[in-house]
Scaffold this motif. Structure first.
Motif, PDB file in Angstrom:
ATOM      1  N   ALA A   1     -96.264 -46.785  20.154  1.00  0.00           N
ATOM      2  CA  ALA A   1     -96.580 -45.730  19.461  1.00  0.00           C
ATOM      3  C   ALA A   1     -97.152 -46.026  18.216  1.00  0.00           C
ATOM      4  N   LEU A   2     -96.569 -47.067  17.626  1.00  0.00           N
ATOM      5  CA  LEU A   2     -97.110 -47.321  15.997  1.00  0.00           C
ATOM      6  C   LEU A   2     -98.563 -48.259  16.322  1.00  0.00           C
ATOM      7  N   ASP A   3     -98.580 -48.870  17.413  1.00  0.00           N
ATOM      8  CA  ASP A   3     -99.858 -49.350  17.508  1.00  0.00           C
ATOM      9  C   ASP A   3    -100.936 -48.718  17.978  1.00  0.00           C
ATOM     10  N   SER A   4    -100.578 -47.233  18.305  1.00  0.00           N
ATOM     11  CA  SER A   4    -101.802 -46.090  18.476  1.00  0.00           C
ATOM     12  C   SER A   4    -101.929 -45.392  17.148  1.00  0.00           C
ATOM     13  N   MET A   5    -101.279 -45.689  16.123  1.00  0.00           N
ATOM     14  CA  MET A   5    -101.588 -44.887  14.954  1.00  0.00           C
ATOM     15  C   MET A   5    -102.200 -45.482  13.831  1.00  0.00           C
ATOM     16  N   ASP A   6    -102.962 -44.799  12.985  1.00  0.00           N
ATOM     17  CA  ASP A   6    -103.702 -45.409  11.977  1.00  0.00           C
ATOM     18  C   ASP A   6    -102.831 -46.330  11.012  1.00  0.00           C
ATOM     19  N   VAL A   7    -103.501 -47.214  10.110  1.00  0.00           N
ATOM     20  CA  VAL A   7    -102.961 -48.271   9.615  1.00  0.00           C
ATOM     21  C   VAL A   7    -101.650 -47.731   8.801  1.00  0.00           C
ATOM     22  N   GLN A   8    -102.061 -46.869   7.829  1.00  0.00           N
ATOM     23  CA  GLN A   8    -101.298 -46.095   6.983  1.00  0.00           C
ATOM     24  C   GLN A   8    -100.095 -45.907   7.367  1.00  0.00           C
TER      25      GLN A   8
ATOM     26  N   PRO B   1     -93.314 -41.803  25.925  1.00  0.00           N
ATOM     27  CA  PRO B   1     -94.105 -42.448  24.948  1.00  0.00           C
ATOM     28  C   PRO B   1     -94.523 -41.001  23.964  1.00  0.00           C
ATOM     29  N   LYS B   2     -95.010 -39.836  24.571  1.00  0.00           N
ATOM     30  CA  LYS B   2     -95.422 -38.961  23.879  1.00  0.00           C
ATOM     31  C   LYS B   2     -94.256 -38.349  22.893  1.00  0.00           C
ATOM     32  N   ALA B   3     -93.119 -38.171  23.536  1.00  0.00           N
ATOM     33  CA  ALA B   3     -91.674 -37.478  22.684  1.00  0.00           C
ATOM     34  C   ALA B   3     -91.768 -38.842  21.652  1.00  0.00           C
ATOM     35  N   VAL B   4     -91.694 -40.021  21.905  1.00  0.00           N
ATOM     36  CA  VAL B   4     -91.528 -40.949  20.616  1.00  0.00           C
ATOM     37  C   VAL B   4     -92.562 -41.024  19.878  1.00  0.00           C
ATOM     38  N   ARG B   5     -93.693 -40.737  20.226  1.00  0.00           N
ATOM     39  CA  ARG B   5     -95.096 -40.750  19.188  1.00  0.00           C
ATOM     40  C   ARG B   5     -94.977 -39.841  18.298  1.00  0.00           C
ATOM     41  N   THR B   6     -94.507 -38.611  18.720  1.00  0.00           N
ATOM     42  CA  THR B   6     -94.600 -37.433  17.990  1.00  0.00           C
ATOM     43  C   THR B   6     -93.682 -37.452  16.967  1.00  0.00           C
ATOM     44  N   TYR B   7     -92.222 -38.276  17.538  1.00  0.00           N
ATOM     45  CA  TYR B   7     -91.099 -38.098  16.514  1.00  0.00           C
ATOM     46  C   TYR B   7     -91.645 -39.195  15.171  1.00  0.00           C
ATOM     47  N   CYS B   8     -92.295 -40.217  15.797  1.00  0.00           N
ATOM     48  CA  CYS B   8     -92.631 -41.115  14.775  1.00  0.00           C
ATOM     49  C   CYS B   8     -93.682 -40.575  13.687  1.00  0.00           C
ATOM     50  N   ALA B   9     -94.405 -39.561  14.198  1.00  0.00           N
ATOM     51  CA  ALA B   9     -95.591 -38.947  13.506  1.00  0.00           C
ATOM     52  C   ALA B   9     -94.937 -38.080  12.463  1.00  0.00           C
ATOM     53  N   ILE B  10     -93.897 -37.394  12.998  1.00  0.00           N
ATOM     54  CA  ILE B  10     -93.220 -36.281  12.070  1.00  0.00           C
ATOM     55  C   ILE B  10     -92.543 -37.157  11.033  1.00  0.00           C
ATOM     56  N   ILE B  11     -91.743 -38.283  11.427  1.00  0.00           N
ATOM     57  CA  ILE B  11     -90.974 -38.983  10.343  1.00  0.00           C
ATOM     58  C   ILE B  11     -92.213 -39.370   9.279  1.00  0.00           C
ATOM     59  N   SER B  12     -93.172 -39.947   9.704  1.00  0.00           N
ATOM     60  CA  SER B  12     -94.181 -40.389   8.766  1.00  0.00           C
ATOM     61  C   SER B  12     -94.627 -39.251   7.820  1.00  0.00           C
ATOM     62  N   HIS B  13     -94.894 -38.227   8.373  1.00  0.00           N
ATOM     63  CA  HIS B  13     -95.273 -37.114   7.620  1.00  0.00           C
ATOM     64  C   HIS B  13     -94.201 -36.585   6.397  1.00  0.00           C
ATOM     65  N   HIS B  14     -92.951 -36.731   6.960  1.00  0.00           N
ATOM     66  CA  HIS B  14     -91.903 -36.358   5.768  1.00  0.00           C
ATOM     67  C   HIS B  14     -91.798 -37.293   4.867  1.00  0.00           C
ATOM     68  N   LEU B  15     -91.922 -38.675   5.209  1.00  0.00           N
ATOM     69  CA  LEU B  15     -91.773 -39.848   4.207  1.00  0.00           C
ATOM     70  C   LEU B  15     -92.747 -39.563   2.948  1.00  0.00           C
ATOM     71  N   ALA B  16     -94.203 -39.000   3.686  1.00  0.00           N
ATOM     72  CA  ALA B  16     -95.118 -39.118   2.697  1.00  0.00           C
ATOM     73  C   ALA B  16     -94.964 -37.838   1.726  1.00  0.00           C
ATOM     74  N   SER B  17     -94.038 -36.845   1.928  1.00  0.00           N
ATOM     75  CA  SER B  17     -93.960 -35.777   1.129  1.00  0.00           C
ATOM     76  C   SER B  17     -93.304 -36.010  -0.101  1.00  0.00           C
ATOM     77  N   ASP B  18     -93.754 -35.069  -1.024  1.00  0.00           N
ATOM     78  CA  ASP B  18     -92.957 -35.386  -2.392  1.00  0.00           C
ATOM     79  C   ASP B  18     -92.133 -34.256  -2.721  1.00  0.00           C
ATOM     80  N   ARG B  19     -91.530 -33.356  -1.687  1.00  0.00           N
ATOM     81  CA  ARG B  19     -90.817 -32.143  -1.834  1.00  0.00           C
ATOM     82  C   ARG B  19     -89.458 -32.376  -2.019  1.00  0.00           C
ATOM     83  N   PHE B  20     -89.061 -33.477  -1.434  1.00  0.00           N
ATOM     84  CA  PHE B  20     -87.622 -33.602  -1.364  1.00  0.00           C
ATOM     85  C   PHE B  20     -86.836 -34.177  -2.561  1.00  0.00           C
ATOM     86  N   GLU B  21     -85.708 -33.428  -2.813  1.00  0.00           N
ATOM     87  CA  GLU B  21     -85.071 -33.681  -3.921  1.00  0.00           C
ATOM     88  C   GLU B  21     -84.330 -35.543  -3.690  1.00  0.00           C
TER      89      GLU B  21
END
Length: 325
Positions: free
Chosen positions: A298-305, A252-272
């Motif tokens: 993992a998703l249930d434990s995150m903020d709504v956004q 659960p720790k590995a999956v939650r971290t992976y999900c959080a990193i994916i979300s971080h990158h999705l919210a970034s505007d630096r990608f071509e």
């Protein structure tokens, strides 16, 4: 006998390498070696390193004929290292005078497999203290016990290889090499493996590493396809943790971290634009590869956004291949 081997990869860092090398010279000792790995630089870095090999006691220069990335360059250094202890430094960072002596004294005193330290983040003229997210200091601990809890930053989230020192027995047991070819997030599978498989570690409040942020050539500042290697890195974390004897607790720790990193990158505007499309497609596939119940938790434990962003991506239709004409 060599007490400490410091592995320092360089790639096109002509503006910063002199500071790095000056700091190594200020830490030189008869029983220290500095393994300088030129990862096929195309600027004046090779000439700077040639001078350093002549001028810095213990410096050894190794050149790559082909650029392989940070993980591969570190592995080259590991293969050449002869020291009782191993440390890392990046070619655009620097260390305080006498830091490596203190680092060696600390791990010899504690007698653990590896030692983790705080560091200073440097952005232009700003300086920020970054601490290992572990409260117990100066005491030898079980590395596995420092992985959890899932919903809080822990030692596996502080993945900087250069923030510490490592006993050679970890190298001899195959625990210090990085996944060859990873261009980013190479520290993530590495730190997870250390915490799952090493026997002991400690955290000390020893400051001496200065981490330069905002470097234009750094992959953290570049939005090209190399950034997507974080998906390969975290796929490895999840796959290896799923095979662990304590997978039920650690996954659960590995999956939650992976999900959080994916979300971080999705919210970034630096990608071509085309890389952003690849990111969405590959991230959706990654979410579907992971166990549904663990991802749901993992998703249930995150903020709504963040949770909404990932749930929407997870429901994204899988593209079908067009039949050949």
């Amino acid at each position: 006998m060599v007490t400490l081997s410091v592995i320092v990869p360089f790639y096109n860092v002509q503006s910063y390498a002199p500071d790095t090398l000056r700091s190594l010279r200020d830490n030189a000792r008869a029983d220290f070696e500095f393994i300088l790995v030129d990862d096929c630089s195309t600027d004046t870095t090779p000439e700077i390193l040639e001078r350093a090999e002549r001028e810095i006691p213990g410096a050894v220069l190794i050149r790559h004929e082909k650029n392989g990335g940070l993980a591969t360059a570190r592995n080259t250094g590991l293969d050449a290292a002869t020291g009782r202890y191993i440390a890392f430094l990046d070619g655009d960072d620097w260390i305080a005078p006498g830091y490596y002596r203190e680092l060696v004294d600390a791990i010899e005193t504690l007698g653990c497999d590896f030692l983790r330290t705080d560091h200073v983040q440097c952005t232009a003229r700003a300086r920020t203290l970054s601490r290992v997210p572990h409260g117990c200091r100066g005491v030898v601990l079980d590395p596995r016990a420092a992985i959890l809890p899932s919903g809080r930053s822990t030692s596996v989230d502080y993945a900087y290889a250069w923030a510490g020192v490592y006993d050679r027995r970890l190298l001899d047991e195959g625990l210090l090499h990085f996944t060859d070819g990873l261009r980013t997030a190479e520290d993530r599978p590495w730190i997870w493996r250390l915490h799952r498989e090493a026997e002991s570690f400690a955290v000390v409040g020893l400051l001496g590493v200065f981490y330069r942020r905002g470097v234009a050539s750094s992959l953290t500042q570049i939005g090209d396809v190399r950034q997507l290697d974080f998906l390969r890195a975290f796929d490895q974390v999840v796959e290896e943790t799923a095979r662990d004897r304590d997978a039920g607790e650690l996954l659960p720790k590995a999956v939650r971290t992976y999900c959080a990193i994916i979300s971080h990158h999705l919210a970034s505007d630096r990608f071509e634009p085309h890389v952003a499309r690849m990111l969405r497609r590959m991230s959706a596939a990654a979410l579907r590869r992971m166990p549904d119940d663990v991802v749901d938790a993992a998703l249930d434990s995150m903020d709504v956004q963040r949770a909404t962003r990932l749930r929407r991506l997870r429901r994204r239709p899988v593209p079908t291949r067009k039949a050949a004409a």
